[in-house]
Design an enzyme around this catalytic site. Structure first.
Site, mmCIF file in Angstrom:
data_model
loop_
_atom_site.group_PDB
_atom_site.id
_atom_site.type_symbol
_atom_site.label_atom_id
_atom_site.label_comp_id
_atom_site.label_asym_id
_atom_site.label_seq_id
_atom_site.Cartn_x
_atom_site.Cartn_y
_atom_site.Cartn_z
ATOM 1 N N LYS A 11 46.499 10.206 57.595
ATOM 2 C CA LYS A 11 45.244 10.572 58.258
ATOM 3 C C LYS A 11 44.879 11.999 57.866
ATOM 4 O O LYS A 11 45.746 12.884 57.844
ATOM 5 C CB LYS A 11 45.439 10.479 59.778
ATOM 6 C CG LYS A 11 44.191 10.080 60.554
ATOM 7 C CD LYS A 11 43.643 8.706 60.214
ATOM 8 C CE LYS A 11 43.025 8.000 61.397
ATOM 9 N NZ LYS A 11 42.681 6.604 61.071
ATOM 10 N N THR A 58 47.497 4.371 59.826
ATOM 11 C CA THR A 58 47.002 5.757 59.882
ATOM 12 C C THR A 58 46.553 6.095 61.305
ATOM 13 O O THR A 58 46.582 7.250 61.715
ATOM 14 C CB THR A 58 45.864 6.022 58.863
ATOM 15 O OG1 THR A 58 44.693 5.340 59.269
ATOM 16 C CG2 THR A 58 46.264 5.603 57.460
ATOM 17 N N ARG A 177 31.667 49.968 40.482
ATOM 18 C CA ARG A 177 30.929 48.739 40.803
ATOM 19 C C ARG A 177 31.301 48.272 42.205
ATOM 20 O O ARG A 177 32.272 48.763 42.807
ATOM 21 C CB ARG A 177 31.216 47.637 39.793
ATOM 22 C CG ARG A 177 32.647 47.127 39.822
ATOM 23 C CD ARG A 177 32.871 45.887 38.969
ATOM 24 N NE ARG A 177 34.254 45.422 39.077
ATOM 25 C CZ ARG A 177 34.727 44.333 38.521
ATOM 26 N NH1 ARG A 177 33.941 43.552 37.795
ATOM 27 N NH2 ARG A 177 35.992 43.986 38.680
ATOM 28 N N GLN A 229 41.992 40.863 38.295
ATOM 29 C CA GLN A 229 43.328 40.434 37.866
ATOM 30 C C GLN A 229 44.397 41.441 38.278
ATOM 31 O O GLN A 229 45.439 41.085 38.832
ATOM 32 C CB GLN A 229 43.352 40.271 36.329
ATOM 33 C CG GLN A 229 42.656 39.055 35.777
ATOM 34 C CD GLN A 229 41.155 39.257 35.495
ATOM 35 O OE1 GLN A 229 40.497 40.077 36.133
ATOM 36 N NE2 GLN A 229 40.614 38.486 34.565
ATOM 37 N N HIS A 257 29.378 38.327 42.557
ATOM 38 C CA HIS A 257 28.622 39.361 41.853
ATOM 39 C C HIS A 257 27.441 39.880 42.676
ATOM 40 O O HIS A 257 26.802 39.130 43.409
ATOM 41 C CB HIS A 257 28.111 38.807 40.523
ATOM 42 C CG HIS A 257 29.208 38.258 39.652
ATOM 43 N ND1 HIS A 257 30.279 39.012 39.249
ATOM 44 C CD2 HIS A 257 29.412 37.016 39.136
ATOM 45 C CE1 HIS A 257 31.088 38.278 38.514
ATOM 46 N NE2 HIS A 257 30.588 37.044 38.441
HETATM 47 O O1 LIG Z 1 37.553 41.923 37.423
HETATM 48 C C1 LIG Z 1 36.968 41.233 36.578
HETATM 49 N N1 LIG Z 1 37.668 40.381 35.800
HETATM 50 C C2 LIG Z 1 37.072 39.599 34.840
HETATM 51 O O2 LIG Z 1 37.767 38.819 34.125
HETATM 52 C C3 LIG Z 1 35.681 39.717 34.702
HETATM 53 N N2 LIG Z 1 34.787 39.101 33.887
HETATM 54 C C4 LIG Z 1 33.565 39.590 34.218
HETATM 55 O O3 LIG Z 1 32.479 39.235 33.666
HETATM 56 N N3 LIG Z 1 33.646 40.502 35.228
HETATM 57 C C5 LIG Z 1 34.965 40.602 35.541
HETATM 58 N N4 LIG Z 1 35.623 41.338 36.463
#
Ligand SMILES: O=c1[nH]c(=O)c2[nH]c(=O)[nH]c2[nH]1
Length: 303
Positions: A11, A58, A177, A229, A257
């Site tokens: 379920k 279930t 940014r 990353q 963005h």
């Molecule tokens: O932190 C980011 N990693 C990316 O891999 C990436 N690619 C992107 O266009 N902007 C960003 N910003």
């Protein structure tokens, strides 16, 4: 001839609410969660030979979810998931594994006139606490727990430069940014050899949740981010460092963005680069950056 390569059933989307009433103080506490419970085992013939004798309906699985919520604490959710899963493999000899997923929704206690209210709550965000338990006859209990939907934004303190530039690139390099994401982070515990092992030291789960949440926010806020990353890797590293019973940390971060808007067409308004103040938040597309960071290759069982 075709073969049944894998099968599980159960379920999903079972919504459960439990209240705890402290009779002495009159203070009530509530938990609301959505449960998925899928079973695996010797159930092939239900698919291949119309044999329902191996099927725990279930509907019965749904009933069991309610009954186990009544019989056991639902906090921490890791313990409830372990009890629920254990029930199925203990009760039905042909069921070998129970896969439990819990999503815990927020009900935060109201503060009224400066005091915590005894029985009124509000949804302060769509952040969820997640638990995934695999309770197996042969290999004990594996638990992955985490946080999803923790929405965060920083208005500076983030850069992105040095990336591949070629004939496909239009993105300018930036040293300042906006960074915004919905944090989805889970951590995999060392394997538990049964419900008793989960129950022993049960406070570890709430503690890990609090520590991870603090690290996620602190790292997001304080790191001068070179990229999503790199910032997420730092988050995972620190969680592994402070929660030694966790072997792996997985993160999944959308990069939400915020586009700059050129307003120079209106009376020469400056709204780009260092003058940017008004932005257009985007719903899509978004970047999506994932990683899993492991302590090392060995696995250990908690007893
Ligand atoms: O932190 C980011 N990693 C990316 O891999 C990436 N690619 C992107 O266009 N902007 C960003 N910003």
């Amino acid at each position: 001839m075709p073969v049944l390569a894998s099968a599980r059933y159960g379920k999903d989307n079972v919504r459960v609410y439990k209240v705890h009433k402290d009779e002495k103080t009159g203070v009530q506490s509530v938990t609301e969660m959505t449960v998925c419970c899928l079973l695996e085992g010797d159930i092939e013939t239900s698919y291949t030979a119309a044999d329902n004798s191996v099927v725990v309906a279930t509907d019965s699985i749904k009933n069991t979810i309610y009954i186990k919520a009544k019989e056991h604490p639902v906090n921490p959710p890791e313990l409830y998931a372990a009890h629920l899963g254990q029930h199925f493999i203990s009760t039905y000899s042909h069921i070998t594994t129970a896969h439990i997923k819990l999503v815990v929704h927020r009900w935060t206690r109201m503060n009224i006139d400066g005091a915590p209210h005894p029985h009124s709550f509000y949804r302060d965000s769509e952040e969820k606490r997640l638990v995934e338990a695999t309770v197996s006859r042969s290999s004990g209990i594996s638990l992955r727990t985490g946080i999803a939907g923790l929405s965060v934004l920083k208005s500076t303190g983030s850069a992105f430069h040095g990336f591949v530039r070629d004939e496909y690139t239009t993105l300018p390099e930036v040293w300042d940014r906006i960074l915004s994401t919905d944090i989805d982070c889970s951590w995999t515990w060392k394997r538990f050899d049964g419900v008793e092992a989960v129950e022993k030291g049960v406070e570890r789960f709430d503690l890990a949740h609090e520590k991870a949440r603090t690290i996620l926010m602190r790292t997001f806020a304080n790191d001068y981010s070179a990229s999503v990353q790199n910032t997420m890797y730092k988050m995972a590293e620190e969680i592994l460092d402070v929660v030694p019973e966790v072997d792996r940390v997985a993160l999944e971060l959308p990069n939400k963005h915020y586009w700059e808007i050129d307003l120079s067409w209106h009376k020469g308004l400056k709204n780009k680069g260092k003058d940017a103040e008004v932005f257009a938040p985007q719903t899509n597309p978004n970047g999506l950056i994932k990683c899993e960071v492991a302590r090392d290759e060995t696995t250990v069982t908690i007893r």
